[in-house]
Enzyme design. Sequence first.
Site, PDB file in Angstrom:
ATOM      1  N   LYS A 139       1.625  67.009  63.868  1.00 10.72           N
ATOM      2  CA  LYS A 139       0.224  66.671  63.571  1.00 10.72           C
ATOM      3  C   LYS A 139       0.209  65.661  62.418  1.00 10.72           C
ATOM      4  O   LYS A 139       0.996  65.784  61.465  1.00 10.72           O
ATOM      5  CB  LYS A 139      -0.504  67.963  63.185  1.00 10.72           C
ATOM      6  CG  LYS A 139      -1.982  67.813  62.925  1.00 10.72           C
ATOM      7  CD  LYS A 139      -2.587  69.193  62.694  1.00 10.72           C
ATOM      8  CE  LYS A 139      -4.073  69.127  62.405  1.00 10.72           C
ATOM      9  NZ  LYS A 139      -4.655  70.464  62.226  1.00 10.72           N
ATOM     10  N   SER A 214      -8.230  71.225  65.128  1.00 12.52           N
ATOM     11  CA  SER A 214      -7.904  69.875  64.725  1.00 12.52           C
ATOM     12  C   SER A 214      -6.509  69.415  65.147  1.00 12.52           C
ATOM     13  O   SER A 214      -6.211  68.220  65.054  1.00 12.52           O
ATOM     14  CB  SER A 214      -8.050  69.738  63.209  1.00 12.52           C
ATOM     15  OG  SER A 214      -7.189  70.630  62.534  1.00 12.52           O
ATOM     16  N   SER A 238      -7.353  75.724  64.488  1.00 12.67           N
ATOM     17  CA  SER A 238      -6.872  74.387  64.863  1.00 12.67           C
ATOM     18  C   SER A 238      -5.546  74.335  65.593  1.00 12.67           C
ATOM     19  O   SER A 238      -5.200  73.307  66.162  1.00 12.67           O
ATOM     20  CB  SER A 238      -6.798  73.491  63.630  1.00 12.67           C
ATOM     21  OG  SER A 238      -8.093  73.120  63.284  1.00 12.67           O
TER      22      SER A 238
END
Length: 572
Positions: A139, A214, A238
């Site tokens: 990420k 996210s 997330s």
Amino acid sequence: MLFYVVLLLLGAGAYYYHFTANRKKIIERLEVVAQRRRDDLAKNVEETRRIADKLDPKRRDYVGGLDFIQLQNELQKGTVTCVEAVRTYFHKAILAHEKTNAVTCFILEADQQAEELDEKAKQASYVKPPMFGVPLSLKECLKVKGYDTTRGFVQDAYRPATEDSIQIEHYKKLGLIPFCQTNVPQSLLSYNCSNPLFGTTTNPFDSTRTCGGSSGGEGALIGGRGSIIGIGTDVGGSVRIPCHFTGTAGIKPSKMRFAHRGGGASVPGKPMIDANDGPMAQDVKANVEFLRNVWGDIDFQSDRDPYCPPVHWNESLYSSEKKLRVGYYIDDGWFTPTPALQRAVLESKKHLENAGHTVIPFYPPRLTKVMQLYFRAVCLDGGQYVLNKLLKDIIEPTIRFQVTLWMVPTWVQRILSYPVSLVFPRMAVLMQSLTRDTFELREAYADIEAYREEYVGMMMKDNLDVILCPASVMPAPQHDIPSKVVSGVSYTCLYNLLDFGAGVVPVTTVSKSDEEKLINEYPETDKWYQTVKKATIGAIGMPIGVQVAAPPFREEAVLRTMREIELAITGK
Ligand SMILES: CCCCCCCC/C=C\CCCCCCCC(=O)NCC(=O)O
């Protein structure tokens, strides 16, 4: 009197003029930066393609067809080289990226790192680390030396991290090769995946729908088969929501199971809402193998971060033959999930019962209060930190609704909440959630502590090992929906508030009969229900996961349960 009113209006007008003129200048400057960053990404993709194309396509198809464990074994035996693994995943990630816009940057040194590992492996004395040569996606907010961690803020482009975080250092030591960074929603405080720097990442199963967030880039990439394992972060869902939306499996461990030194956060300084990084992969097996190796060697992290206790992988908890006691619920009393999500829990319950486990109803107490506590503690400054950053940036249109909520002063929200409660009680709950003062914040922290005690007390009373429940309220919706239904994180944010380990495993897809049930039976009692219902129509075929959770340091029991569900469904 009139004089003062005119003076006030002129003052307000001048302020507004100054504010908008200033923002216009900021935005013009940032648009140039964003365009440059996107141009750089396009060049970076081409360079990656050039490297990937050096690998024979037949070999690439073979390596690309291996699952995590098979790839790991072949790399250990030397029947697949690190260079082959990296070039295969460069290629597969480009394909997934072209479909979903998941990648923010390819880490070109991965190829070099792979060559170096292959060279080392030629020495007879070299002992291969356990995940030797396995490509790892990350990420974008995770700190990798030399790479940006913008969190979707244009203002943070071209400010590369000066060091690897301890976790990244550890993954490299275990032989993993970070090969790309993946997209996020601006600020990370959303469960969609769009920002003004890299644009929107889409769901690999339907581009009109979000991949979640996210850690959405990870979900899109892994779900689109462009990565075999990746790392996300989770402060409200997330890791778990993108897994549920994209048919992938992942886990958010409780906070202390990883070192956080040298890492980043969406909002630093929110002590009662615990976030953690967590693996995401195509199956549970890969998550297990990854964590078994990372936690088997956790002293590496503990030695470098004394706040990370040296709690090792608990194989006896994972491999135990003792039957589990599982508490389950299909509705948390705050937000009824759509029919497919309820069915997924009931099917998983059956699978666990068939395996001999005891599954009994469990009712998480007072979710309305939990939602208020969560929003109060996650936006502990009333959203000011994020808002300050947003006002210095191009604001992402798909989170504008949420940003508007932050912009309304807390006292105005409180006053408005009273009339709103008459027509939209759940919205009123949220409007009363942002903190007014430190007195109220302290009370919220005390309430969270008390809630944690109550919840684990309830589990202990029933002798429960794990909880089984929905992963969200709906399947992947359209890109603008998460910001309009922030309250839809209740199923995941509860386990951040409790700091439990919690994971998601794919179980089914939305069926025609789920859709019929949705149309005929799903509530329409307020705007959120209406929005969720509308967003879910047409979602036939979209993936659905379930969530499994357990108190801190019992992640191995979570993984065992997830794995048993996976085995019952896939047979492998
Ligand atoms: C009038 C209502 C006021 C409330 C406004 C609430 C605005 C929304 C605030 C927070 C949304 C939280 C959503 C969480 C989604 C998942 C985020 C996550 O896990 N991020 C990962 C990370 O931060 O690392």
